[in-house]
Scaffold this active site. Sequence first.
Site, PDB file in Angstrom:
ATOM      1  CE  LYS A  99      21.723  14.986  46.532  1.00 42.34           C
ATOM      2  NZ  LYS A  99      20.384  14.895  45.900  1.00 42.34           N
ATOM      3  CD  GLU A 121      14.538  16.542  50.643  1.00 43.64           C
ATOM      4  OE1 GLU A 121      14.045  17.635  50.952  1.00 43.64           O
ATOM      5  OE2 GLU A 121      15.204  16.371  49.601  1.00 43.64           O
ATOM      6  CB  SER A 388      27.030  12.563  41.508  1.00 44.53           C
ATOM      7  OG  SER A 388      26.905  11.278  42.082  1.00 44.53           O
TER       8      SER A 388
END
Lengths: 406, 270
Positions: A99, A121, A388
């Site tokens: 991210k 969000e 990830s």
Amino acid sequence: MSTRLTEEMLKTLPDARGHFGAFGGRFVSETLMDSLMILEREYLRLREDPEFQAAFDYDLKHYVGRPSPLYLAERLTRETGGAQIWLKREDLNHTGAHKVNNTIGQALLATFLGKKRVIAETGAGQHGVATATVCARLGLECHVYMGAEDVKRQSLNVYRMKLLGAEVHPVESGTRTLKDAMNEAMRDWVSNVDDTFYIIGTVAGPHPYPLLVRDFQAVIGREARAQSLEQAGKLPDALVACVGGGSNAIGLFYPFLTDESVKMYGVEAGGLGVETGKHAAPLTAGRPGVLHGNRTYLMEDENGQISGTHSISAGLDYPGVGPEHSWLKDIGRVSYVSVTDEEALHAFRYLTCVEGIMPALESAHAVAYAMKLAKEMDKDQMIVVNLSGRGDKDIHTIAQLDGIEA
Amino acid sequence: MSRIDRVMTSLKEQGRKALIPYITAGDPSPDQTVELMHTLVGAGADIIELGVPFSDPMADGPVIQLACERALAHGTSLRQVIGMVREFRSKNADTPVVLMGYLNPMEAMGCEAFAEAAAEAGVDGVLTVDLPPEEADDVAPLFTARNLDAIFLLAPTTTDERIRAIAGHSSGYVYYVSFKGVTGAARINVEEVAQKVDHIHHLTALPVAVGFGIRDAETAAAVGRVSDGVIVGSVLVNTIADNQADPARLKTALHELLQPMREALDNLSG
């Protein structure tokens, strides 16, 4: 039937109005249109600006710790039997997931645009943490919207965000998960559009977000491609990544799209099983519709109301998906499959035991599918799995399942 | 000339302003909606904006979100909403009805099937909050072919170039969103609204109705003075929420809320 993709074709996508074929676009209320058009114009300029790109690359190297390793999971490969399984170690990034690649990029955009207030969000909290992190570093005011249900499930990440100086707003409306957090962030943005930059966490939302988030995440695939050639002497035969909104998957896939020999698998959250209806797999079991500013595959009922979703992984618990994935599905370039909660949990435990790597529950979906796939492939073939994120944030969930107070 | 054009033209000739109340269809329950529409007309409504409930009303504040949740708890569907308009039309041939909502329920029904059913039932206009004109190429001809007015939003952030373009795609009236925010917030600045509406009037001949932030006779009059009509939503929906347990009281309460706004607007022309 798969369409053969060329670099020239990819350059035209999205088109000037943000469309990937029939998908994408900009479906928002009028108040946001001007901001989105300014963002698009500025991003298209900065995308070609060497100073901006140098700042982005510098941060990825020195702050995130890139490049992330491409790691041959030898024991996992041996125990699974079949193709070699390589892990792209996004879990080793600063803040523990892919991210941050995107939040670094968007926070840079925010500073180039002179915005002092950032909103985001978050589902599992990884994007919220990654946003709070870059805001702390750049001295930006940070507000994170998070479904009240997710606030409960991911209390550790909530605390991390608070420590980083962000204000976390639990969202009580609707299903109290990621989609509702996104609604609330959009409402905040409409209300504070002059001074606020909205850092969207995935490749969904109105144009230009799917484009710019994909560009920022594509570093994953560029590195993985170069590392495959260098470490294995060839391109991988298959790529596997989990798909919620789909940012880690598009990041891995995008630089390989024109490599015809490379098969790609996007793994959605099958929840309790796609046949039960309790899942979060719009590409597998949904249909095209419009939500959160873009046209894409959605989970909805026959009246067009968005359905509640279920996944053990908060980060995949979303009824939509990035529009570029919808396009890649329809042209047949990527196969979208699903993995159940149970299979993901098994993969979580298995990878932890055989490799000493604890994957995020999201990433465990990709690992689970890669293990199935490897068995059907030859020993001299190679799969790259996007690992990830790391699983620390999920320990509480796992412990609860084991009946342990963690 | 559409029913909306007729109403707007007639009001203009009389020097009066349009009063456009909004309620969410199916709130508090589907069997009450048609009655409430008649109540609104009885209290002075010129046009009714009937909200189509959606699970994810991104542009709305908490008041209308909750109204959507109440309506959806009863399973209110777009087809049912169209049925309510048909029932309303059996007793009222004059008051235009505009369906206001989000794109996905319309697409799920099929845009052509929707346009056909809506026109047949007596719907006059459609306002799709998350459908800007740029994305409306496929839908707009379906509306035009059936004399449904396409109503689009203008916002404080809308540039002149876009105002012209959006007005070019609009018919009936344009809906000016009075402030940057969601429905139900209380931030209206009448001077700013006056300036912007005046500016919009220079760019289009269409009537300009103003919504967001109108909550009583005073704000209705202030905004009515500078525009062609006022749209009143959250304050009515709030009244519905407060009186949902008592249908008779609810009708009285809506009437008592709307009627003074009618008077205040009509006093402007007096």
